[in-house]
Scaffold this active site. Structure first.
Site, PDB file in Angstrom:
ATOM      1  N   SER A 142       9.005   7.049  12.682  1.00  0.00           N
ATOM      2  CA  SER A 142       8.835   6.418  11.603  1.00  0.00           C
ATOM      3  C   SER A 142       9.883   6.631  10.533  1.00  0.00           C
ATOM      4  CB  SER A 142       7.434   6.339  11.163  1.00  0.00           C
ATOM      5  OG  SER A 142       6.560   5.756  12.266  1.00  0.00           O
TER       6      SER A 142
ATOM      7  N   ARG B  31      -5.042   3.001  19.164  1.00  0.00           N
ATOM      8  CA  ARG B  31      -4.792   1.710  18.983  1.00  0.00           C
ATOM      9  C   ARG B  31      -4.178   0.914  20.408  1.00  0.00           C
ATOM     10  NH1 ARG B  31      -1.970   1.300  12.946  1.00  0.00           N
ATOM     11  NH2 ARG B  31      -4.025   0.973  11.970  1.00  0.00           N
TER      12      ARG B  31
ATOM     13  N   ASP C 284       3.176  -0.232  12.762  1.00  0.00           N
ATOM     14  CA  ASP C 284       2.284  -0.903  12.145  1.00  0.00           C
ATOM     15  C   ASP C 284       2.307  -2.422  12.493  1.00  0.00           C
ATOM     16  OD1 ASP C 284       0.792   0.930  10.885  1.00  0.00           O
ATOM     17  OD2 ASP C 284       1.674   0.750   8.904  1.00  0.00           O
TER      18      ASP C 284
ATOM     19  N   SER D  95       5.645  10.614   9.782  1.00  0.00           N
ATOM     20  CA  SER D  95       6.398  10.718   8.777  1.00  0.00           C
ATOM     21  C   SER D  95       5.806  11.362   7.342  1.00  0.00           C
ATOM     22  CB  SER D  95       7.011   9.339   8.695  1.00  0.00           C
ATOM     23  OG  SER D  95       5.967   8.275   8.319  1.00  0.00           O
ATOM     24  N   GLN D  96       4.337  10.811   7.325  1.00  0.00           N
ATOM     25  CA  GLN D  96       3.383  11.190   6.016  1.00  0.00           C
ATOM     26  C   GLN D  96       3.669  12.651   5.757  1.00  0.00           C
ATOM     27  OE1 GLN D  96      -0.292   9.656   6.543  1.00  0.00           O
ATOM     28  NE2 GLN D  96       0.426   7.595   6.697  1.00  0.00           N
TER      29      GLN D  96
ATOM     30  N   ARG E 266       2.597   6.160  -2.953  1.00  0.00           N
ATOM     31  CA  ARG E 266       3.420   6.932  -3.345  1.00  0.00           C
ATOM     32  C   ARG E 266       3.588   6.986  -4.954  1.00  0.00           C
ATOM     33  NH1 ARG E 266       4.535   5.664   1.992  1.00  0.00           N
ATOM     34  NH2 ARG E 266       5.757   6.916   3.255  1.00  0.00           N
TER      35      ARG E 266
ATOM     36  N   LYS F  84      -9.519  -2.258   3.850  1.00  0.00           N
ATOM     37  CA  LYS F  84      -8.764  -0.996   3.785  1.00  0.00           C
ATOM     38  C   LYS F  84      -7.202  -1.148   3.161  1.00  0.00           C
ATOM     39  CE  LYS F  84      -6.774   2.580   6.690  1.00  0.00           C
ATOM     40  NZ  LYS F  84      -6.974   3.747   6.057  1.00  0.00           N
TER      41      LYS F  84
ATOM     42  N   LYS G 262       0.926  -1.018  -0.003  1.00  0.00           N
ATOM     43  CA  LYS G 262      -0.122   0.003  -0.075  1.00  0.00           C
ATOM     44  C   LYS G 262       0.923   1.380  -0.020  1.00  0.00           C
ATOM     45  CE  LYS G 262      -1.105   2.375   3.482  1.00  0.00           C
ATOM     46  NZ  LYS G 262      -1.533   2.892   4.802  1.00  0.00           N
ATOM     47  N   SER G 263       1.830   1.138   0.860  1.00  0.00           N
ATOM     48  CA  SER G 263       2.897   2.411   0.751  1.00  0.00           C
ATOM     49  C   SER G 263       3.433   2.639  -0.458  1.00  0.00           C
ATOM     50  CB  SER G 263       3.933   2.395   2.042  1.00  0.00           C
ATOM     51  OG  SER G 263       3.311   1.977   3.106  1.00  0.00           O
TER      52      SER G 263
END
Length: 431
Positions: A207, A353, A322, A182-183, A28, A419, A23-24
């Site tokens: 991260s 979480r 994660d 970090s995003q 990107r 997701k 996904k990452s």
């Protein structure tokens, strides 16, 4: 309410599982493709709610995107975005809203972007502040520091072309807090070549491997990111994204659940489609499992884990957050005390979480304690329980790991895995 009862393994198994694309990497790559004179073909993409949110938003902007099971073709770049109003819905995808917020500042038109209620509550202020310092015009539409957001045309807009012929002949300097997400850093890095940015870091970058992933991908697409002596980053202006084809590597976040199942059930599982030299943060989970007493083998067919035992550990997981939920579930079976540090970012995810873990482990008879940045699990003899997932895909998959050992584990709302890993239950059933 849908409920899925996990079938426990009757004995250790030997099996091979193919892991879907990351996904990452997929999200990107979609952003970089939108910044590239197309067409760009992405092979082995992940189709999930997060990546489909990104694709849908790019299509709303007018980009032609062709999808098939094995590839995505991005035919256009952001130069085709017209000077009109757009409304973008990021669903529950943090990467989508953060990456696109930066991207939208380069385009013409007026944009409103938001997501579902939980996504809108997640932090975004530091990214907005940084973009405003660069010259962007962004308004909060409801609550200060939260989405939805309205992005107006500004001096950053690249109306005629995505090639970097902007008014910025020098370099723009910003300082950003590294402790939130970090995003934020990745979002700014990816638009950096069009502006020429010097990004200085305030505090410790959380991260960091996810930022390293972004930088590695930018390099693969022909863009150089320079490390500054004081620890920040410099992206020289005038560089171009130039890829025409890109292969998405397998997702270590998804693989982590099956690595954990092997360790817990003393099975031998080989996972295909993984890059052993990956920059993905969750590659580090293999090292943690090795410390817990399991054997890791890397070979031409993939990565094999030979499950042997679950030992209690004191471990810092800030760089692979994660996998904390999966680690906490494994720790419930370890004979002793496991202390996980570096968990503060988990409090700002799809759900809180850390608290969710404490709640569900308590149902299984497992005592836990926490501070703002640590979670301590007193392992022993957990029992099966019905697990609430809080709308969080990783809660569902992490506690499914326990179900392969404990008969009777029931997962509420199992569809939340869509997701990031829509085929998770099928892969699990294949064991």
């Amino acid at each position: 309410m849908n409920i899925f009862e996990v079938a426990a393994l009757e004995k250790p198994v030997i099996a091979m599982i193919e892991i879907p694309g990351s996904k990452s990497y997929t999200n990107r790559a979609l952003v970089m493709a939108a910044l590239t004179k197309g067409p760009v073909t992405l092979y082995n993409p992940l189709y999930s709610e997060d990546t489909e949110a990104m694709i849908a938003c790019l299509k709303t902007l007018g980009l032609r995107i062709e999808t098939s099971p094995d590839q995505i073709i991005v035919h256009d770049d952001i130069s085709i975005v017209q000077n009109k109003s757009y409304e973008l819905f990021a669903r529950d995808s943090g990467t989508t809203i953060r990456f696109l917020l930066a991207l939208l500042c380069l385009t013409s038109g007026t944009h409103v972007i938001g997501g579902n209620a939980r996504l809108n509550e997640r932090p975004i202020k530091d990214l907005v502040d940084a973009l405003r310092l660069l010259g962007a015009k962004i308004d909060y539409l409801e609550k200060e520091g939260q989405a939805p957001l309205k992005i107006h045309p500004s001096a950053l807009c690249l109306v005629s072309t995505v090639y970097p012929k902007t008014a910025f002949s020098g370099h723009l300097g910003i300082t950003i807090d590294g402790s939130m997400s970090s995003q934020f850093f990745s979002a700014l890095l990816m638009i950096g070549p069009f502006l020429g940015i010097k990004m200085r870091l305030r505090g410790e970058l959380i991260s960091r491997p996810y930022v390293d992933m972004t930088i590695r991908m930018m390099h693969e697409w022909g863009v150089e990111v320079l490390q500054m002596e004081e620890g920040g980053y410099h992206i020289p202006c005038g560089q171009l994204y130039q890829k025409k084809e890109y292969v998405i590597e397998g997702d270590f976040s998804s693989a982590g659940y099956f690595f954990a199942i092997a360790a817990l059930t003393e099975s031998t599982l080989t996972l295909k489609n993984l890059n052993p030299d990956s920059a993905q943060a969750d590659r580090k989970f293999l090292d943690i499992l090795a410390k817990m007493g399991n054997e890791i083998r890397i070979h031409d067919q993939g990565i094999t884990i030979v499950g042997k035992q679950i030992l209690p550990l004191a471990i810092d997981m800030e760089e692979c957050p994660d996998q904390v939920q999966t680690m906490a579930v494994l720790a419930a079976f370890a004979k002793g005390v496991t202390k996980i540090s570096g968990v503060r970012s988990l409090r700002l995810k799809e759900t809180e979480r850390v608290q969710a873990l404490k709640n569900e482990l308590a149902k299984m008879g497992i005592k836990t304690e926490d501070t703002h940045d640590t979670l301590t699990i007193y392992g022993g003899n957990p029992h099966a329980a019905p697990i609430d997932t809080y709308g969080d895909h990783r809660m569902a998959m992490a506690f499914a790991v326990a179900g392969t050992k404990l008969p009777g584990m029931k997962i509420h709302d199992p569809e939340v895995v869509n997701k990031t890993f829509p085929t998770f239950w099928d892969k699990l059933a294949s064991l």
